[in-house]
Design a protein around this motif. Structure first.
Motif, PDB file in Angstrom:
ATOM      1  N   UNK A   1       0.852  -1.197   0.000  1.00 21.70           N
ATOM      2  CA  UNK A   1       0.000   0.000   0.000  1.00 21.70           C
ATOM      3  C   UNK A   1       0.883   1.242   0.000  1.00 21.70           C
ATOM      4  N   UNK A   2       1.154   1.735  -1.197  1.00 22.41           N
ATOM      5  CA  UNK A   2       2.057   2.885  -1.324  1.00 22.41           C
ATOM      6  C   UNK A   2       1.381   4.197  -0.935  1.00 22.41           C
ATOM      7  N   UNK A   3       0.081   4.165  -0.659  1.00 18.47           N
ATOM      8  CA  UNK A   3      -0.651   5.379  -0.301  1.00 18.47           C
ATOM      9  C   UNK A   3      -0.958   5.462   1.190  1.00 18.47           C
ATOM     10  N   UNK A   4      -0.288   4.633   1.966  1.00 19.24           N
ATOM     11  CA  UNK A   4      -0.510   4.655   3.408  1.00 19.24           C
ATOM     12  C   UNK A   4       0.371   5.733   4.037  1.00 19.24           C
ATOM     13  N   UNK A   5      -0.228   6.843   4.417  1.00 22.92           N
ATOM     14  CA  UNK A   5       0.550   7.975   4.920  1.00 22.92           C
ATOM     15  C   UNK A   5       1.244   7.638   6.245  1.00 22.92           C
ATOM     16  N   UNK A   6       0.621   6.771   7.057  1.00 25.49           N
ATOM     17  CA  UNK A   6       1.234   6.429   8.340  1.00 25.49           C
ATOM     18  C   UNK A   6       2.535   5.653   8.138  1.00 25.49           C
ATOM     19  N   UNK A   7       2.546   4.755   7.137  1.00 26.29           N
ATOM     20  CA  UNK A   7       3.757   3.984   6.877  1.00 26.29           C
ATOM     21  C   UNK A   7       4.878   4.891   6.407  1.00 26.29           C
ATOM     22  N   UNK A   8       4.558   5.852   5.540  1.00 28.11           N
ATOM     23  CA  UNK A   8       5.577   6.817   5.106  1.00 28.11           C
ATOM     24  C   UNK A   8       6.098   7.629   6.287  1.00 28.11           C
ATOM     25  N   UNK A   9       5.183   8.004   7.183  1.00 29.86           N
ATOM     26  CA  UNK A   9       5.582   8.797   8.352  1.00 29.86           C
ATOM     27  C   UNK A   9       6.492   7.976   9.266  1.00 29.86           C
ATOM     28  N   UNK A  10       6.130   6.709   9.482  1.00 27.16           N
ATOM     29  CA  UNK A  10       6.944   5.851  10.349  1.00 27.16           C
ATOM     30  C   UNK A  10       8.302   5.560   9.711  1.00 27.16           C
TER      31      UNK A  10
END
Length: 332
Positions: free
Chosen positions: A147-156
């Motif tokens: 899921x490349x659109x998961x903002x939480x994963x990008x933030x983490x």
């Protein structure tokens, strides 16, 4: 998933089963204490009941008996493998310094429940804590492949890159997170990263965050902009921003401290002392405020008063190394 949230997933409404003393009772002394004995006796009667082990493990965790708690979580996992149990066991394995077993269990959990991304997140945390940076980042990349659109994963991922010292990579990840979902948390984090690198984008981005604050109550963007101005020696502008932050939250201790430091760096020691002294009325237990009062007194030649205030800082924070060093220096 944080340990507390995992604990909430365990049914705590189990009635304690009262059993007569049995020759099969667990002989370990701690488990015979009053707080645990009811469950220990019940486990002796019903040794295949995973819920009893989970309940006793929870009590042991709350009592800082992590080695014994880990044994109970392990037993519950063996009897009835479940996602919450696995994550609880992982938390305890880290507390008892068994990261290799934690990694093994997280990998197994990821295989059993591929839809539960918490296993990959925790695996990344464990890898980061044990210095395996490449493996840590791989876990976030796997999540982003799903899921490349998961903002939480990008933030983490950005947070991990900060800890690993990759500032440019962290900023890129946080920018991606903010583009996907504009919320205060990732916005303030990104603004702090800009400011910490003295990036000129700090001012414009903070102004953007201020414009989004329809209630005009958030002090953070002003404070972050102030730190940028301070670090780039634009002291008058820094003071303006710290004052704006304080207007929105008069208890914002860091804004007072940074304001005082601006005066200190300009050798305006009396003004700095006034700000730091007021800070101690806002936050009486702030070791930094007492430390900086000491710095001002030392700069003014009042070494005895400086030592007294360094000691106050050290009393509030026994790990305040710089305060201890300055006491030693002035005492000699």
């Amino acid at each position: 998933m944080p340990l507390l949230n995992c604990l909430k997933a365990i049914p705590l409404g189990l009635a304690l089963l009262v059993a007569c003393n049995s020759a099969d009772d667990d002989p370990r002394p701690v488990l015979q204490e009053a707080r645990f004995k009811g469950l220990t006796d019940s486990i002796a009667q019903f040794p295949d009941n995973d819920s009893l082990y989970l309940e006793r493990a929870l009590l042991l965790s709350q009592s800082n008996r992590h080695e014994l708690a880990t044994e109970d979580y392990q037993k519950a996992w063996e009897l009835a493998p479940a996602e919450p149990t696995a994550l609880l066991l992982v938390s305890n394995l880290m507390l008892v310094n068994k990261p290799a077993r934690a990694v093994e269990l997280l990998k197994e959990g990821s295989r059993r429940w591929p839809q539960n991304t918490e296993f990959n997140r925790r695996l990344s945390e464990v890898y980061a804590q044990t210095g395996n940076a490449v493996e840590a980042l791989q876990q976030f990349d796997l999540l982003l492949q799903r899921d490349s659109l998961n903002f939480e994963t990008w933030m983490e991922k950005g947070g991990l890159l900060v800890r690993l010292g990759d500032t440019a990579g962290a900023i890129a990840a946080l920018e991606k997170s903010y583009r996907l979902q504009q919320i205060n948390y990732n916005g303030f984090t990104l603004a702090n990263m800009y400011a910490s690198t003295k990036d000129p984008r700090t001012v414009g981005f903070c102004d953007h965050l201020i414009a989004k604050d329809s209630s005009n109550t958030q002090p953070e963007p002003y404070f972050i902009k102030g730190t940028y101005y301070s670090d780039t020696h634009q002291y008058a502008l820094a003071l303006e921003q710290f004052d704006e932050a304080i207007k929105r939250d008069w208890t914002f201790t860091d804004a007072y401290l940074e304001k005082g430091i601006v005066y200190y760096e300009q050798q305006l020691f009396d003004k700095a002392l006034e700000v730091f002294t007021f800070t101690t009325t806002v936050a009486k237990t702030s070791p930094d405020a007492w430390f900086w009062i000491g710095r001002c007194q030392e700069a003014k030649g009042n070494n005895a008063l400086a030592i007294e205030n360094y000691k106050k800082a050290l009393a509030l924070d026994k790990e305040f190394v710089e305060a201890a060093q300055r006491i030693k220096k002035l005492s000699n």
